[in-house]
Design a protein around this motif. Structure first.
Motif, PDB file in Angstrom:
ATOM      1  N   GLN A 162      -4.135  15.127  -1.512  1.00  0.00           N
ATOM      2  CA  GLN A 162      -4.948  15.126  -0.289  1.00  0.00           C
ATOM      3  C   GLN A 162      -5.462  16.536   0.011  1.00  0.00           C
ATOM      4  OE1 GLN A 162      -2.078  13.161   2.354  1.00  0.00           O
ATOM      5  NE2 GLN A 162      -3.334  11.317   2.227  1.00  0.00           N
ATOM      6  N   LEU A 166      -9.546  -0.568  -4.496  1.00  0.00           N
ATOM      7  CA  LEU A 166     -10.475  -0.865  -3.416  1.00  0.00           C
ATOM      8  C   LEU A 166     -10.842  -2.343  -3.564  1.00  0.00           C
ATOM      9  CD1 LEU A 166     -12.370   0.553  -1.185  1.00  0.00           C
ATOM     10  CD2 LEU A 166     -14.127   0.463  -2.953  1.00  0.00           C
ATOM     11  N   THR A 205      -7.802   3.739   5.727  1.00  0.00           N
ATOM     12  CA  THR A 205      -7.032   4.506   6.714  1.00  0.00           C
ATOM     13  C   THR A 205      -5.570   4.611   6.285  1.00  0.00           C
ATOM     14  OG1 THR A 205      -8.411   3.392   8.391  1.00  0.00           O
ATOM     15  CG2 THR A 205      -6.532   4.687   9.193  1.00  0.00           C
ATOM     16  N   PHE A 265      -4.093  11.119   6.492  1.00  0.00           N
ATOM     17  CA  PHE A 265      -5.290  11.845   6.049  1.00  0.00           C
ATOM     18  C   PHE A 265      -6.354  11.827   7.151  1.00  0.00           C
ATOM     19  CE2 PHE A 265      -8.899  12.481   2.922  1.00  0.00           C
ATOM     20  CZ  PHE A 265      -8.490  13.732   2.497  1.00  0.00           C
ATOM     21  N   ALA A 323       0.991   5.640   0.999  1.00  0.00           N
ATOM     22  CA  ALA A 323       0.419   6.881   1.534  1.00  0.00           C
ATOM     23  C   ALA A 323       0.223   7.805   0.341  1.00  0.00           C
ATOM     24  CB  ALA A 323       1.367   7.507   2.548  1.00  0.00           C
ATOM     25  N   VAL A 330      -4.364   2.853  -5.284  1.00  0.00           N
ATOM     26  CA  VAL A 330      -4.384   1.399  -5.129  1.00  0.00           C
ATOM     27  C   VAL A 330      -5.852   0.953  -5.196  1.00  0.00           C
ATOM     28  CG1 VAL A 330      -2.284   1.349  -3.715  1.00  0.00           C
ATOM     29  CG2 VAL A 330      -4.508   1.471  -2.589  1.00  0.00           C
ATOM     30  N   SER A 340      -1.898   4.958   6.212  1.00  0.00           N
ATOM     31  CA  SER A 340      -0.953   5.464   7.211  1.00  0.00           C
ATOM     32  C   SER A 340      -1.656   6.186   8.361  1.00  0.00           C
ATOM     33  CB  SER A 340       0.003   6.445   6.536  1.00  0.00           C
ATOM     34  OG  SER A 340      -0.726   7.592   6.101  1.00  0.00           O
ATOM     35  N   GLU A 365     -14.041   7.697   6.430  1.00  0.00           N
ATOM     36  CA  GLU A 365     -12.894   7.511   5.539  1.00  0.00           C
ATOM     37  C   GLU A 365     -12.732   6.022   5.241  1.00  0.00           C
ATOM     38  OE1 GLU A 365      -8.906   7.846   7.277  1.00  0.00           O
ATOM     39  OE2 GLU A 365      -8.162   8.709   5.408  1.00  0.00           O
ATOM     40  N   ILE A 366     -12.596   5.695   3.970  1.00  0.00           N
ATOM     41  CA  ILE A 366     -12.336   4.304   3.596  1.00  0.00           C
ATOM     42  C   ILE A 366     -10.883   4.197   3.150  1.00  0.00           C
ATOM     43  CG2 ILE A 366     -13.083   2.337   2.190  1.00  0.00           C
ATOM     44  CD1 ILE A 366     -15.289   3.674   3.964  1.00  0.00           C
ATOM     45  N   GLN A 374       0.842  -1.210   0.000  1.00  0.00           N
ATOM     46  CA  GLN A 374       0.000   0.000   0.000  1.00  0.00           C
ATOM     47  C   GLN A 374       0.875   1.257   0.000  1.00  0.00           C
ATOM     48  OE1 GLN A 374      -3.106  -0.673  -0.531  1.00  0.00           O
ATOM     49  NE2 GLN A 374      -2.683  -2.855  -0.243  1.00  0.00           N
ATOM     50  N   GLY A 428     -11.853  -3.848   8.453  1.00  0.00           N
ATOM     51  CA  GLY A 428     -12.885  -4.560   7.707  1.00  0.00           C
ATOM     52  C   GLY A 428     -13.013  -4.016   6.294  1.00  0.00           C
ATOM     53  N   ASP A 429     -14.067  -4.432   5.610  1.00  0.00           N
ATOM     54  CA  ASP A 429     -14.324  -4.001   4.240  1.00  0.00           C
ATOM     55  C   ASP A 429     -15.095  -2.680   4.249  1.00  0.00           C
ATOM     56  OD1 ASP A 429     -14.954  -3.620   1.605  1.00  0.00           O
ATOM     57  OD2 ASP A 429     -16.295  -5.352   1.437  1.00  0.00           O
TER      58      ASP A 429
HETATM   59  N1  SAH Z   1      -5.026   7.993   2.825  1.00  0.00           N
HETATM   60  C1  SAH Z   1      -4.165   6.877   2.996  1.00  0.00           C
HETATM   61  C2  SAH Z   1      -4.187   6.057   1.723  1.00  0.00           C
HETATM   62  C3  SAH Z   1      -3.796   4.658   1.900  1.00  0.00           C
HETATM   63  S1  SAH Z   1      -3.858   3.707   0.395  1.00  0.00           S
HETATM   64  C4  SAH Z   1      -2.774   7.366   3.280  1.00  0.00           C
HETATM   65  O1  SAH Z   1      -2.441   8.451   2.801  1.00  0.00           O
HETATM   66  O2  SAH Z   1      -2.021   6.699   3.964  1.00  0.00           O
HETATM   67  C5  SAH Z   1      -5.483   3.044   0.448  1.00  0.00           C
HETATM   68  C6  SAH Z   1      -5.790   2.107   1.572  1.00  0.00           C
HETATM   69  O3  SAH Z   1      -7.081   1.534   1.313  1.00  0.00           O
HETATM   70  C7  SAH Z   1      -4.832   0.927   1.734  1.00  0.00           C
HETATM   71  O4  SAH Z   1      -4.301   0.937   3.013  1.00  0.00           O
HETATM   72  C8  SAH Z   1      -5.729  -0.305   1.508  1.00  0.00           C
HETATM   73  O5  SAH Z   1      -5.386  -1.402   2.327  1.00  0.00           O
HETATM   74  C9  SAH Z   1      -7.101   0.239   1.850  1.00  0.00           C
HETATM   75  N2  SAH Z   1      -8.251  -0.491   1.289  1.00  0.00           N
HETATM   76  C10 SAH Z   1      -8.395  -1.035   0.065  1.00  0.00           C
HETATM   77  N3  SAH Z   1      -9.618  -1.591  -0.063  1.00  0.00           N
HETATM   78  C11 SAH Z   1     -10.261  -1.397   1.120  1.00  0.00           C
HETATM   79  C12 SAH Z   1     -11.555  -1.733   1.624  1.00  0.00           C
HETATM   80  N4  SAH Z   1     -12.462  -2.386   0.885  1.00  0.00           N
HETATM   81  N5  SAH Z   1     -11.855  -1.367   2.902  1.00  0.00           N
HETATM   82  C13 SAH Z   1     -10.972  -0.695   3.666  1.00  0.00           C
HETATM   83  N6  SAH Z   1      -9.739  -0.345   3.241  1.00  0.00           N
HETATM   84  C14 SAH Z   1      -9.384  -0.685   1.987  1.00  0.00           C
END
Ligand code: SAH
Length: 224
Positions: free
Chosen positions: A68, A209, A88, A93, A62, A207, A90, A85-86, A60, A134-135
């Motif tokens: 951002q 989802l 998290t 954000f 950041a 990356v 790092s 936020e979906i 993954q 979780g998802d």
């Molecule tokens: N804003 C974060 C971005 C992290 S990258 C930052 O700046 O650090 C995106 C994140 O989404 C990854 O950690 C990945 O594991 C997560 N991700 C992907 N699919 C997901 C899902 N269905 N539910 C929760 N997290 C998910």
């Protein structure tokens, strides 16, 4: 804490973000208040204030700080807002959102990243954030509806569950497209409940989802 070491780099980053069209002073100040390096693995601290996405482990990244900042500009989280936020990741954000809103609910599918984010948030005494492993493509129904929903991973379409969890007046920002390239869509629900959709930030790469409303884990190339 060794935050002071990076203050010159933080200043340069803020100039770079300003150059990308973000002029809101409260937003720019946030990038000085929240030390990004504390959310990253030590191995990349020397690059923490570059305007670049950086690896955080587990495949993954950041997200890029200026992206951002532009996302926050599009979402304009306010002091009374409840934020979902979906991804998290790092937690950086998450921290920015927590300073602009009332409460942040953040979902991450990789437990180790969520735990690390919790540590960094605790270290900065940020107390208005709830984390869930979780998802996140199905949202977090228990705390819905949300005034702001932000997704940091690319989706093949707008997940219906997230739209359902958007409050009247709410804003949902997410990258939609192929696995390789996306546009950031802003979906808004007006006070009458009507939905509106526009491209807020074109041409970005996130990356994937992975989950019920995202891409399947098993077929790296394909859509579900
Ligand atoms: N804003 C974060 C971005 C992290 S990258 C930052 O700046 O650090 C995106 C994140 O989404 C990854 O950690 C990945 O594991 C997560 N991700 C992907 N699919 C997901 C899902 N269905 N539910 C929760 N997290 C998910």
């Amino acid at each position: 804490m060794s935050d002071y070491r990076f203050s010159a780099q933080r200043g340069a980053l803020i100039e770079e973000i300003r150059g990308r069209g973000v002029t809101d002073l409260e937003l720019l100040r946030l990038f000085d208040l929240v030390p990004r390096h504390l959310f990253l693995p030590e191995g990349v601290w020397n690059r923490a204030y570059e305007d670049a996405p950086l690896p955080i482990g587990y495949g993954q990244t950041a997200s890029q700080p200026s992206l951002q900042a532009r996302s926050l500009q599009a979402l304009s989280p306010g002091s009374g807002d409840r934020v979902l936020e979906i991804g998290t990741g790092s937690g950086f954000f998450t921290a920015l959102l927590s300073r602009l809103s009332d409460r942040v609910f953040s979902v991450e599918r990789i437990r180790e990243l969520s735990l690390r984010a919790r540590k960094a948030l605790d270290g900065l005494e940020i107390r208005n954030v709830a984390l869930l492993v979780g998802d996140g493509s199905i949202g977090w129904r228990k705390y819905a509806p949300f005034d702001v929903i932000t997704v940091a991973a690319a989706s093949p379409s707008v997940p219906a569950a997230l739209v359902d969890q958007l409050a009247p007046g709410g804003r949902l920002l997410l990258p939609v497209g192929t696995r390789e390239a996306q546009d950031m869509l802003l979906v808004t629900r007006d006070s009458e409940g009507e939905l509106h959709e526009e491209v807020a930030i074109p041409d970005c790469t996130f990356v994937p989802l992975l989950g019920r409303y995202g891409w399947s884990d098993e077929e790296p190339g394909g859509r579900r």
